[in-house]
Write a protein that holds these residues in place. Structure first.
Motif, short mmCIF file in Angstrom:
data_model
loop_
_atom_site.label_atom_id
_atom_site.label_comp_id
_atom_site.label_asym_id
_atom_site.label_seq_id
_atom_site.Cartn_x
_atom_site.Cartn_y
_atom_site.Cartn_z
N MET A 1 28.41 36.28 -15.84
CA MET A 1 28.68 35.10 -16.65
C MET A 1 27.63 34.02 -16.41
O MET A 1 27.11 33.42 -17.34
N ALA A 2 27.28 33.81 -15.13
CA ALA A 2 26.27 32.81 -14.79
C ALA A 2 24.92 33.20 -15.37
O ALA A 2 24.15 32.35 -15.83
N ALA A 3 24.62 34.51 -15.35
CA ALA A 3 23.36 35.00 -15.90
C ALA A 3 23.27 34.70 -17.40
O ALA A 3 22.20 34.34 -17.91
N PHE A 4 24.38 34.86 -18.12
CA PHE A 4 24.39 34.58 -19.56
C PHE A 4 24.12 33.11 -19.82
O PHE A 4 23.29 32.76 -20.67
N TRP A 5 24.79 32.24 -19.09
CA TRP A 5 24.59 30.80 -19.29
C TRP A 5 23.15 30.39 -18.99
O TRP A 5 22.59 29.53 -19.66
N GLN A 6 22.57 31.02 -17.97
CA GLN A 6 21.19 30.71 -17.62
C GLN A 6 20.23 31.15 -18.75
O GLN A 6 19.33 30.40 -19.13
N GLN A 39 30.06 31.45 -25.99
CA GLN A 39 29.84 32.89 -25.77
C GLN A 39 28.69 33.48 -26.57
O GLN A 39 28.42 34.67 -26.48
N PHE A 40 27.96 32.64 -27.36
CA PHE A 40 26.88 33.15 -28.18
C PHE A 40 25.59 32.36 -27.97
O PHE A 40 25.62 31.17 -27.69
N CYS A 41 24.45 33.05 -28.18
CA CYS A 41 23.15 32.40 -28.16
C CYS A 41 22.22 33.17 -29.09
O CYS A 41 21.92 34.35 -28.84
N THR A 42 21.77 32.55 -30.16
CA THR A 42 20.86 33.23 -31.08
C THR A 42 19.46 33.27 -30.48
O THR A 42 19.01 32.32 -29.84
N THR A 43 18.76 34.38 -30.68
CA THR A 43 17.41 34.53 -30.12
C THR A 43 16.33 34.57 -31.20
O THR A 43 15.19 34.21 -30.93
N SER A 44 16.65 35.02 -32.41
CA SER A 44 15.69 35.00 -33.52
C SER A 44 16.44 35.14 -34.83
O SER A 44 17.56 35.68 -34.85
N SER A 45 15.82 34.66 -35.89
CA SER A 45 16.47 34.74 -37.20
C SER A 45 15.45 34.60 -38.31
O SER A 45 14.36 34.05 -38.12
N CYS A 46 15.81 35.10 -39.48
CA CYS A 46 15.05 34.89 -40.71
C CYS A 46 16.06 34.88 -41.85
O CYS A 46 16.92 35.76 -41.93
N GLU A 103 12.68 41.21 -47.79
CA GLU A 103 13.32 41.46 -46.50
C GLU A 103 14.52 40.54 -46.37
O GLU A 103 14.37 39.32 -46.45
N PRO A 104 15.72 41.09 -46.19
CA PRO A 104 16.93 40.27 -46.17
C PRO A 104 17.13 39.52 -44.85
O PRO A 104 16.36 39.71 -43.88
N PHE A 105 18.16 38.70 -44.84
CA PHE A 105 18.56 37.93 -43.65
C PHE A 105 18.69 38.83 -42.43
O PHE A 105 19.26 39.93 -42.49
N VAL A 106 18.16 38.36 -41.31
CA VAL A 106 18.31 39.07 -40.04
C VAL A 106 18.57 38.04 -38.94
O VAL A 106 18.02 36.93 -38.97
N LEU A 107 19.42 38.41 -38.00
CA LEU A 107 19.80 37.50 -36.92
C LEU A 107 20.08 38.30 -35.66
O LEU A 107 20.79 39.32 -35.70
N HIS A 108 19.50 37.87 -34.53
CA HIS A 108 19.76 38.51 -33.24
C HIS A 108 20.51 37.52 -32.35
O HIS A 108 20.09 36.36 -32.22
N VAL A 109 21.59 37.99 -31.77
CA VAL A 109 22.48 37.10 -31.00
C VAL A 109 22.76 37.70 -29.63
O VAL A 109 23.20 38.86 -29.52
N LEU A 110 22.53 36.92 -28.59
CA LEU A 110 22.92 37.29 -27.23
C LEU A 110 24.39 36.93 -27.05
O LEU A 110 24.79 35.80 -27.35
N CYS A 111 25.19 37.89 -26.59
CA CYS A 111 26.63 37.69 -26.45
C CYS A 111 27.07 37.76 -25.00
O CYS A 111 26.54 38.55 -24.22
N GLN A 112 28.05 36.94 -24.64
CA GLN A 112 28.52 36.89 -23.26
C GLN A 112 29.28 38.14 -22.87
O GLN A 112 29.07 38.69 -21.79
N GLU A 113 30.19 38.58 -23.72
CA GLU A 113 31.01 39.76 -23.43
C GLU A 113 30.92 40.74 -24.61
O GLU A 113 30.61 40.36 -25.73
N LEU A 114 31.23 42.00 -24.32
CA LEU A 114 31.19 43.02 -25.36
C LEU A 114 32.16 42.69 -26.49
O LEU A 114 31.87 42.92 -27.66
N GLN A 115 33.32 42.15 -26.16
CA GLN A 115 34.30 41.82 -27.20
C GLN A 115 33.78 40.72 -28.12
O GLN A 115 34.13 40.68 -29.31
#
Length: 262
Positions: A1-6, A39-46, A103-115
């Motif tokens: 959890m701490a690693a995700f927040w960092q 619980q979410f953090c976006t990393t890239s998008s278009c 090229e359509p919308f694309v979004l990459h998201v870092l998630c805290q938990e699998l759920q």
């Protein structure tokens, strides 16, 4: 959890990595909605784009103003619908093999938990982004990619020579613009569905505590009744009547029943 927040703190502290240095306007609401949740953090998008991409000899022959990306040159790029004049002007600069792409919308998201990733994946699929997927990397890093197969890629020229008619180019531009319109509708649908799903998830997370409070209330009344019954062994009938005067057995049973039914 701490690693995700960092990771999230480091990512959000960086300047935008895109060439224009800012989010695409159409993608911004979805990105901001997700980054506003713990619980979410976006990393890239278009947000989606129409591109004239040139490969091969174009890398060395491209004009200084052309956009370079992975062994290809963008002669034209727009995140809005395009017009024929812009495409034809860009094609005049072609020296290699050129393709028209949507090229359509694309979004990459870092998630805290699998759920969390599974929730986002479900919403993305229902919103029309049917090529979306989840990956779990080393150290438990969970990434969710919102993607679509709503693409277009057609070759227009070879070694700088136009291989199709202007009429066909006009037809392709119309097809690309229709895809851009559909792309916009899907982004709007994704945003609205995310708002609803995340709101529902918050409600679901708080409901167990409400149930716990109710169960504690029922338990308290049952313990109180048991204590009174145990005390009856050591009290006279007179004392017993005085003890039950504020709240008799019938009132307790009704209150327990009401608590259970709520």
């Amino acid at each position: 959890m701490a690693a995700f927040w960092q990771r999230k703190a480091q990512r959000l502290a960086r300047a935008d990595g895109s060439r224009k240095g800012a989010l695409d306007e159409r993608a911004a609401p979805v990105v901001q909605l997700l980054n506003g949740r713990a619980q979410f953090c976006t990393t890239s998008s278009c947000s989606g784009r129409i591109v004239l991409a040139q490969g091969g000899a174009a890398v060395s022959a491209a004009a200084p103003s052309a956009i370079q990306k992975k062994n290809c040159t963008w002669l034209m790029v727009t995140h809005e619908m395009c017009i024929k004049d812009d495409v034809m002007t860009a094609l005049e600069k072609a020296t290699g093999d050129v393709v028209l792409k949507f090229e359509p919308f694309v979004l990459h998201v870092l998630c805290q938990e699998l759920q969390d990733a599974q929730l986002l994946h479900s919403v993305a699929i229902d919103s029309g982004f049917r090529n979306s997927g989840i990956t779990v990397g080393r150290g438990g890093k969970i990434m969710m990619a919102v993607r679509s197969t709503h693409c277009l890629e057609v070759p227009l020229s070879h070694k700088g020579k136009l291989m199709v008619s202007e009429e066909y180019i006009e037809f392709l531009i119309h097809a690309a613009n229709r895809k851009m319109e559909e792309n916009t509708r899907r982004i709007d649908r994704l945003y609205k569905s995310l708002e609803l799903a995340l709101g529902t998830a918050v409600s679901a997370n708080t409901s167990p505590s409400d149930e716990t409070d109710k169960n504690r209330s029922v338990y308290f009344h049952r313990r109180k009744r048991k204590t009174i019954q145990e005390q009856n062994v050591h009290t006279s009938p007179k004392d017993h009547n005085e003890e039950l005067e504020p709240e008799d057995d019938t009132e307790i049973n009704l209150e327990i029943f009401a608590e259970i039914m709520i």
